[in-house]
Scaffold this active site. Sequence first.
Site, PDB file in Angstrom:
ATOM      1  N   GLY A  78      80.687 135.766  83.270  1.00  0.00           N
ATOM      2  CA  GLY A  78      79.578 136.473  83.899  1.00  0.00           C
ATOM      3  C   GLY A  78      79.966 137.135  85.206  1.00  0.00           C
ATOM      4  O   GLY A  78      79.586 138.282  85.476  1.00  0.00           O
ATOM      5  N   THR A  79      80.730 136.443  86.000  1.00  0.00           N
ATOM      6  CA  THR A  79      81.092 136.970  87.318  1.00  0.00           C
ATOM      7  C   THR A  79      81.922 138.242  87.183  1.00  0.00           C
ATOM      8  O   THR A  79      81.650 139.252  87.851  1.00  0.00           O
ATOM      9  CB  THR A  79      81.862 135.899  88.122  1.00  0.00           C
ATOM     10  N   ASN A 158      68.229 132.257  87.082  1.00  0.00           N
ATOM     11  CA  ASN A 158      68.853 130.978  86.764  1.00  0.00           C
ATOM     12  C   ASN A 158      68.166 129.787  87.415  1.00  0.00           C
ATOM     13  O   ASN A 158      68.259 128.675  86.925  1.00  0.00           O
ATOM     14  CB  ASN A 158      70.340 131.004  87.145  1.00  0.00           C
ATOM     15  N   GLN A 186      71.568 134.285  81.746  1.00  0.00           N
ATOM     16  CA  GLN A 186      70.598 133.241  81.394  1.00  0.00           C
ATOM     17  C   GLN A 186      69.672 133.655  80.256  1.00  0.00           C
ATOM     18  O   GLN A 186      69.018 132.805  79.657  1.00  0.00           O
ATOM     19  CB  GLN A 186      69.754 132.853  82.615  1.00  0.00           C
ATOM     20  N   SER A 206      77.832 135.410  79.439  1.00  0.00           N
ATOM     21  CA  SER A 206      78.874 134.416  79.630  1.00  0.00           C
ATOM     22  C   SER A 206      78.793 133.359  78.532  1.00  0.00           C
ATOM     23  O   SER A 206      77.701 132.886  78.198  1.00  0.00           O
ATOM     24  CB  SER A 206      78.682 133.761  81.002  1.00  0.00           C
ATOM     25  N   HIS A 208      79.865 130.191  78.429  1.00  0.00           N
ATOM     26  CA  HIS A 208      79.613 128.770  78.712  1.00  0.00           C
ATOM     27  C   HIS A 208      78.144 128.455  78.993  1.00  0.00           C
ATOM     28  O   HIS A 208      77.774 127.291  79.112  1.00  0.00           O
ATOM     29  CB  HIS A 208      80.536 128.255  79.828  1.00  0.00           C
ATOM     30  N   THR A 244      96.164 140.418  78.197  1.00  0.00           N
ATOM     31  CA  THR A 244      96.165 139.854  76.844  1.00  0.00           C
ATOM     32  C   THR A 244      94.862 139.101  76.605  1.00  0.00           C
ATOM     33  O   THR A 244      94.407 138.346  77.457  1.00  0.00           O
ATOM     34  CB  THR A 244      97.378 138.912  76.673  1.00  0.00           C
ATOM     35  N   CYS A 332      75.494 126.763  93.763  1.00  0.00           N
ATOM     36  CA  CYS A 332      76.241 127.233  94.926  1.00  0.00           C
ATOM     37  C   CYS A 332      75.628 126.755  96.233  1.00  0.00           C
ATOM     38  O   CYS A 332      76.287 126.728  97.254  1.00  0.00           O
ATOM     39  CB  CYS A 332      76.308 128.759  94.916  1.00  0.00           C
TER      40      CYS A 332
HETATM   41  C1  LIG Z   1      76.303 131.273  85.493  1.00  0.00           C
HETATM   42  C2  LIG Z   1      75.802 132.597  85.895  1.00  0.00           C
HETATM   43  C3  LIG Z   1      76.684 133.622  86.266  1.00  0.00           C
HETATM   44  C4  LIG Z   1      78.178 133.424  86.356  1.00  0.00           C
HETATM   45  O1  LIG Z   1      78.791 133.350  85.090  1.00  0.00           O
HETATM   46  P1  LIG Z   1      80.288 132.762  85.005  1.00  0.00           P
HETATM   47  O2  LIG Z   1      80.673 132.943  83.566  1.00  0.00           O
HETATM   48  O3  LIG Z   1      80.190 131.331  85.402  1.00  0.00           O
HETATM   49  O4  LIG Z   1      81.141 133.560  85.922  1.00  0.00           O
HETATM   50  C5  LIG Z   1      76.164 134.856  86.589  1.00  0.00           C
HETATM   51  N1  LIG Z   1      74.838 135.071  86.564  1.00  0.00           N
HETATM   52  C6  LIG Z   1      73.958 134.123  86.214  1.00  0.00           C
HETATM   53  C7  LIG Z   1      72.504 134.429  86.185  1.00  0.00           C
HETATM   54  C8  LIG Z   1      74.411 132.850  85.874  1.00  0.00           C
HETATM   55  O5  LIG Z   1      73.535 131.905  85.554  1.00  0.00           O
END
Ligand SMILES: *Cc1c(COP(=O)(O)O)cnc(C)c1O
Length: 406
Positions: A78-79, A158, A186, A206, A208, A244, A332
């Site tokens: 996501g980042t 989130n 989210q 993302s 995870h 890669t 955070c």
């Molecule tokens: C977790 C999250 C991210 C970051 O995603 P990562 O894959 O951990 O870098 C960005 N935006 C929101 C809203 C999130 O909940």
Amino acid sequence: MTVSASPRTVYLDNNATTACAPDVVAEMLPFFTEQFGNPSSIHAIGASVAPAIRTARERLQNLLGVAHESEIVYTSGGTESDTTAIISALRAYPERREIITSAVEHHAVLTVCEHLARHEGYKLHVIPVDGQGRLDLKAYENALSENVAVVSIMWANNETGTIFPIEHLAQMAKPYGILFHTDAVQAVGKVPFRLSNSAIDMLSLSAHKIHGPKGVGALYLKRGVKFRPLFRGGHQERGRRAGTENTAGIVGLGKAAELAQAGFRDENIRVRSLRDRLERELMALIPNTIVTGDVEQRLPNTTTIAFEFVEGEAILLMLSRAGIAASSGSACTSGSLEPSHVMRAMNIPFTAAHGATRFSLSRDNTEEDVDRVIAVLPGIIERLRAMSPYWSSSARAPAEFQPAYS
Ligand SMILES: *Cc1c(COP(=O)(O)O)cnc(C)c1O
């Protein structure tokens, strides 16, 4: 010493991360062993990997309603997707020197935008929200102009689960030729998507957060949108993201997307009813408590409840001792005593914002998990309040305190 989640751990922090689904792990494993090849290679060992990456892309396309396979770019999560989208828009339209975002974005967006404003001279419009976390549409409309290169506003929050009217916001930006990006990390798997008919230009997700592996995600890039890559190097991802491919991760992301789609309807209904029962019973059992965010427009899995006159960190520690994992909102902000920027943006009273506790569920949760929280949390809050000077010295419902929702 190994720390393992005992079977009795109740995990209610799924907006921070989810457990990787066993089926996801199973599909990934061969890509660490026999199928270790580089998908760009000509030989058979490499070439055998390429179809798996295509399959993953198709699964993501299905979940998101994306028409063309070229519209999905794999990233590290996501980042990276958020950063790529924002920086790309600024580079593609150098004459436009303004950015629009909201006050409640994830740090992956907010910190990038603030950095660009502070160190690179961009003008940043941070759109406020009201007490229920709803975006100020008037302020948004006023900020739109042909000076704006990019809007980056999240689909769903989130911390509170509040859902923004994202399609409407994207439509509003269109007449100005602004690129519209949304952080949908989210929202994916929890709200329906049909990006092929959408005004959204770029979207981040993302793996995870949807029971896939960490360190992999994707950026949706609408066909025809001007794009400037963040990484240059090899020609992977049609030259849009060098490096890669994270083959095992991408395969895991694809499987996670397939599972999210397969369980979409039933699991979201089931999770919503678990969340609603948790919320209802806690509200009934614990006085001086508010549910934060927009309860009408909200993800089915999230509730952030602010318990007045208690410290969120203390609640989390006592819950953790009882085998329950929750969060104070943004991971955070954990470790600092400041209420999160989201609670501050909603003007949640200080006495309540400090006790904000997020419960975020997933398809792994059960009725028993909810029972456990309901059994232990009222006692925890009572004990903490008994120690709080604010609680004992104040009237139980101070006059200046107006619950946003009860
Ligand atoms: C977790 C999250 C991210 C970051 O995603 P990562 O894959 O951990 O870098 C960005 N935006 C929101 C809203 C999130 O909940």
